[in-house]
Design a protein around this motif. Structure first.
Motif, short mmCIF file in Angstrom:
data_model
loop_
_atom_site.label_atom_id
_atom_site.label_comp_id
_atom_site.label_asym_id
_atom_site.label_seq_id
_atom_site.Cartn_x
_atom_site.Cartn_y
_atom_site.Cartn_z
N LYS A 33 0.84 -1.21 0.00
CA LYS A 33 0.00 0.00 0.00
C LYS A 33 0.87 1.25 0.00
O LYS A 33 0.65 2.17 -0.79
N ASN A 34 1.88 1.28 0.86
CA ASN A 34 2.75 2.46 0.94
C ASN A 34 3.49 2.69 -0.37
O ASN A 34 3.65 3.83 -0.81
N ARG A 35 3.93 1.63 -0.99
CA ARG A 35 4.63 1.76 -2.28
C ARG A 35 3.67 2.25 -3.37
O ARG A 35 4.04 3.08 -4.20
N LEU A 36 2.45 1.74 -3.37
CA LEU A 36 1.45 2.20 -4.34
C LEU A 36 1.15 3.68 -4.15
O LEU A 36 1.02 4.43 -5.13
N ILE A 37 1.04 4.12 -2.90
CA ILE A 37 0.77 5.53 -2.62
C ILE A 37 1.91 6.40 -3.14
O ILE A 37 1.68 7.47 -3.69
N GLU A 38 3.14 5.93 -3.00
CA GLU A 38 4.28 6.67 -3.56
C GLU A 38 4.18 6.78 -5.07
O GLU A 38 4.51 7.81 -5.66
N LEU A 39 3.71 5.72 -5.72
CA LEU A 39 3.54 5.75 -7.18
C LEU A 39 2.43 6.72 -7.58
O LEU A 39 2.52 7.38 -8.63
N VAL A 40 1.39 6.82 -6.76
CA VAL A 40 0.31 7.78 -7.04
C VAL A 40 0.87 9.19 -7.05
O VAL A 40 0.47 10.03 -7.86
N LYS A 41 1.81 9.47 -6.19
CA LYS A 41 2.40 10.80 -6.08
C LYS A 41 3.59 10.99 -7.03
O LYS A 41 4.19 12.06 -7.06
N GLY A 42 3.89 9.97 -7.81
CA GLY A 42 5.07 10.00 -8.67
C GLY A 42 4.93 10.89 -9.89
O GLY A 42 3.95 11.63 -10.06
N GLU A 43 5.90 10.77 -10.77
CA GLU A 43 5.99 11.64 -11.94
C GLU A 43 5.20 11.14 -13.15
O GLU A 43 4.85 11.92 -14.02
N THR A 44 4.93 9.86 -13.23
CA THR A 44 4.28 9.30 -14.41
C THR A 44 2.80 9.09 -14.15
O THR A 44 2.42 8.26 -13.32
N TRP A 45 1.96 9.83 -14.86
CA TRP A 45 0.53 9.75 -14.57
C TRP A 45 -0.06 8.39 -14.91
O TRP A 45 -0.99 7.94 -14.25
N GLU A 46 0.49 7.71 -15.93
CA GLU A 46 -0.03 6.38 -16.28
C GLU A 46 0.18 5.40 -15.13
O GLU A 46 -0.70 4.62 -14.78
N GLU A 82 -8.04 12.03 -15.73
CA GLU A 82 -7.71 10.62 -15.66
C GLU A 82 -7.68 10.15 -14.20
O GLU A 82 -8.13 9.07 -13.87
N LEU A 83 -7.13 11.01 -13.33
CA LEU A 83 -7.06 10.65 -11.91
C LEU A 83 -8.45 10.70 -11.25
O LEU A 83 -8.76 9.88 -10.40
N VAL A 84 -9.28 11.64 -11.67
CA VAL A 84 -10.64 11.72 -11.13
C VAL A 84 -11.45 10.51 -11.58
O VAL A 84 -12.26 9.97 -10.82
N GLN A 85 -11.20 10.06 -12.78
CA GLN A 85 -11.92 8.91 -13.33
C GLN A 85 -11.83 7.68 -12.43
O GLN A 85 -12.79 6.95 -12.26
N VAL A 86 -10.68 7.48 -11.81
CA VAL A 86 -10.47 6.28 -10.99
C VAL A 86 -11.24 6.38 -9.66
O VAL A 86 -11.46 5.37 -9.00
N LEU A 87 -11.69 7.57 -9.29
CA LEU A 87 -12.40 7.74 -8.02
C LEU A 87 -13.70 6.94 -7.97
O LEU A 87 -14.19 6.62 -6.88
N GLU A 88 -14.24 6.59 -9.12
CA GLU A 88 -15.47 5.79 -9.16
C GLU A 88 -15.31 4.46 -8.43
O GLU A 88 -16.29 3.87 -8.00
#
Length: 173
Positions: A36-49, A86-92
């Motif tokens: 989870k912590n690693r995924l959260i770091e990726l969410v805040k990362g440089e690559t939006w994909e 794209e990021l808002v789309q995933v909120l569903e």
């Protein structure tokens, strides 16, 4: 971290991987605190994909609030202005019942796609509303009224938001 988890991260973050979404889903289902912590770091990362895929993975975990904190932080990060939608789309994929104010902020201050998607969520999610929620929403609404980013959409947003806030106020009178 296990070798299987590392392979899933590698496949999910590989820009040439056609099935990255599948690996994100799998990773989310296997996630522990460290993942989870690693995924959260990726969410805040440089690559939006990669951030989008990490959001997808987080949606399969039990850490709804922590995940949403990171996602909204990323949505409001100026560097992501062009990919907010794209990021808002995933909120569903998440439970947004406690996130009225965050969605309202996206609606008011997001780019066109993000704002449009946030409006759909505002209209379709059943929110937990309290007097504090209303005060916070009114604060952001007043900020928007005095600092609209797009004068053309002010009238439209006024027609949408003011009745919404009035209806919520009436719940507590």
């Amino acid at each position: 971290m296990s070798e299987e988890i590392e392979k899933l991260f590698a496949r999910m973050t590989d820009p040439k991987e056609n099935e990255a979404y599948h690996f994100a889903e799998k990773l989310g289902k296997l996630a522990d605190e460290e993942v989870k912590n690693r995924l959260i770091e990726l969410v805040k990362g440089e690559t939006w994909e990669t951030a989008f895929l990490a959001c997808q993975a987080l949606s399969k975990t039990p850490w709804n609030e922590e995940s949403l904190d990171a996602i909204f932080e990323s949505i409001f990060d100026r560097k992501n202005k062009s990919v907010q939608g794209e990021l808002v789309q995933v909120l569903e994929e998440f439970d947004l019942s406690e996130r009225f104010v965050d969605l309202l902020k996206v609606y008011l201050f997001g780019n066109f796609k993000a704002s449009t998607l946030a409006k759909v969520l505002l209209d379709s999610v059943e929110f937990e509303i309290s007097p504090r929620t209303i005060r916070k929403a009114e604060k952001h609404w007043n900020h928007y009224l005095h600092n609209p980013e797009d004068e053309g959409s002010l009238a439209i947003k006024k027609m949408e938001v003011e009745p919404m806030l009035q209806e919520m106020r009436e719940l507590f009178t």
